[in-house]
Design an enzyme around this catalytic site. Structure first.
Site, PDB file in Angstrom:
ATOM      1  N   ASP A  19      22.010 -48.968   4.153  1.00 30.06           N
ATOM      2  CA  ASP A  19      22.476 -47.704   4.035  1.00 30.06           C
ATOM      3  C   ASP A  19      21.930 -46.146   4.216  1.00 30.06           C
ATOM      4  O   ASP A  19      20.823 -46.581   2.877  1.00 30.06           O
ATOM      5  CB  ASP A  19      24.328 -47.211   4.013  1.00 30.06           C
ATOM      6  CG  ASP A  19      24.724 -46.660   4.079  1.00 30.06           C
ATOM      7  OD1 ASP A  19      24.561 -46.058   4.951  1.00 30.06           O
ATOM      8  OD2 ASP A  19      25.562 -46.486   2.846  1.00 30.06           O
ATOM      9  N   PHE A  20      22.004 -45.513   4.021  1.00 29.99           N
ATOM     10  CA  PHE A  20      20.759 -44.380   3.761  1.00 29.99           C
ATOM     11  C   PHE A  20      21.783 -43.274   2.455  1.00 29.99           C
ATOM     12  O   PHE A  20      21.407 -43.434   1.312  1.00 29.99           O
ATOM     13  CB  PHE A  20      20.770 -43.205   4.714  1.00 29.99           C
ATOM     14  CG  PHE A  20      20.108 -41.874   4.474  1.00 29.99           C
ATOM     15  CD1 PHE A  20      18.777 -41.869   3.575  1.00 29.99           C
ATOM     16  CD2 PHE A  20      20.921 -40.490   4.946  1.00 29.99           C
ATOM     17  CE1 PHE A  20      17.942 -41.215   3.803  1.00 29.99           C
ATOM     18  CE2 PHE A  20      19.813 -39.632   4.373  1.00 29.99           C
ATOM     19  CZ  PHE A  20      18.193 -39.869   3.643  1.00 29.99           C
ATOM     20  N   ASP A  21      23.156 -42.422   3.337  1.00 28.44           N
ATOM     21  CA  ASP A  21      23.690 -41.843   2.379  1.00 28.44           C
ATOM     22  C   ASP A  21      24.652 -42.572   0.949  1.00 28.44           C
ATOM     23  O   ASP A  21      24.938 -43.278   1.275  1.00 28.44           O
ATOM     24  CB  ASP A  21      24.996 -40.471   3.073  1.00 28.44           C
ATOM     25  CG  ASP A  21      24.185 -40.135   3.745  1.00 28.44           C
ATOM     26  OD1 ASP A  21      23.286 -38.492   3.289  1.00 28.44           O
ATOM     27  OD2 ASP A  21      24.152 -40.236   5.062  1.00 28.44           O
ATOM     28  N   ASP A 200      26.909 -48.294   0.015  1.00 35.30           N
ATOM     29  CA  ASP A 200      27.492 -48.011  -1.241  1.00 35.30           C
ATOM     30  C   ASP A 200      29.077 -47.651  -0.756  1.00 35.30           C
ATOM     31  O   ASP A 200      30.379 -47.687  -1.285  1.00 35.30           O
ATOM     32  CB  ASP A 200      27.106 -46.694  -1.783  1.00 35.30           C
ATOM     33  CG  ASP A 200      27.393 -45.687  -0.806  1.00 35.30           C
ATOM     34  OD1 ASP A 200      27.177 -45.237   0.540  1.00 35.30           O
ATOM     35  OD2 ASP A 200      28.315 -44.288  -0.802  1.00 35.30           O
TER      36      ASP A 200
END
Length: 256
Positions: A19-21, A200
């Site tokens: 995941d990024f954010d 997250d």
């Protein structure tokens, strides 16, 4: 088993899906301002160059937006829109193939959401190839709750619309997508022996619940999760990724 022991067990060809954010990049008030931590970016690039290792960002962001804010390019690959868009080197995403009915539904959905959020301060729409996301991160709590409740009771209930809830966001797509479906498809397409996944958000649980024996899932931040392991924040994840990269590049690894 400790996380360190689990990482040591990741032999053979490996898919590193991230995941990024909130995982590589801290959450920021303005999504377009998000950038990966320098330590995380360095670890991702090292992993992408490691033998027998493919790194794919799997994000709810649209593919073009993800490429812009992440700053990554080949050999790092990308999947956007919760699996609705696949970047170069990966299978074509279903969002590239919307039929006339789905396109018409997307247009209807867009108009309804524009009307719904008009005059609601701090609420933003993110337009994607397969749908629209409603963001309330920058809205007052009472405004965000009111808007999300209206979305849940309205467009999210429409036939043909697939809602995915995240942190202060509802993503509405006109086809069925999830990060879990995307990672399963990537595993098969790439012929990966194992998967490492870190994220997250609640949308990342669709991956954690699909992981198999020998895979490693890492939840970033607080909250209930199906992941076997947990780290506190993106900085801690960056250290994990650096350790994994060092192990994959070291002697005795695939292709070394």
């Amino acid at each position: 088993m400790s996380l360190e022991e689990a990482l040591a067990g990741l032999t053979g060809t490996l898919l590193v899906a991230l995941d990024f954010d909130g995982a590589l990049a801290p959450i920021v008030p303005v999504p377009s301002d998000a950038r990966p931590l320098p330590e995380a970016a360095a670890a991702v690039r090292a992993l992408a160059s490691a033998p027998g290792t493919t790194v794919v960002l799997v994000s709810g962001r649209g593919l073009a937006d993800l490429a812009e804010v992440s700053g990554f390019a080949e050999p790092v690959r990308m999947v956007g829109s919760h699996g609705g868009e696949y970047g170069p080197g990966l299978a074509s995403g279903a969002a590239d193939l919307l039929d006339d009915e789905q396109q018409a539904l997307k247009e209807k959905l867009t108009l309804a959401l524009v009307d719904l959020v008009e005059g609601e301060p701090g609420v933003a729409l993110e337009h994607k190839p397969a749908g629209v996301a409603v963001h309330v991160r920058n809205a007052a709590p009472e405004v965000g709750a009111r808007v999300l409740d209206a979305v849940r009771a309205g467009p999210a209930t429409w036939e043909g619309v697939d809602p995915t809830e995240g942190k202060a966001v509802i993503d509405l797509a006109v086809l069925q997508v999830s990060k879990g479906i995307a990672v399963d498809a990537l595993r098969e397409r790439l012929g990966a022996d194992a998967v490492f996944f870190a994220g997250d958000d609640v949308t990342d649980e669709s991956v954690f619940t699909r992981l198999r024996e020998g895979d490693v899932g890492v939840k970033v931040g607080d909250g209930p999760t199906a992941a076997a392991f947990h780290v506190a924040d993106p900085a801690a994840l960056a250290r994990v990724l650096a350790s994994l990269a060092a192990a994959r590049i070291g002697p005795g690894r695939p292709g070394s």
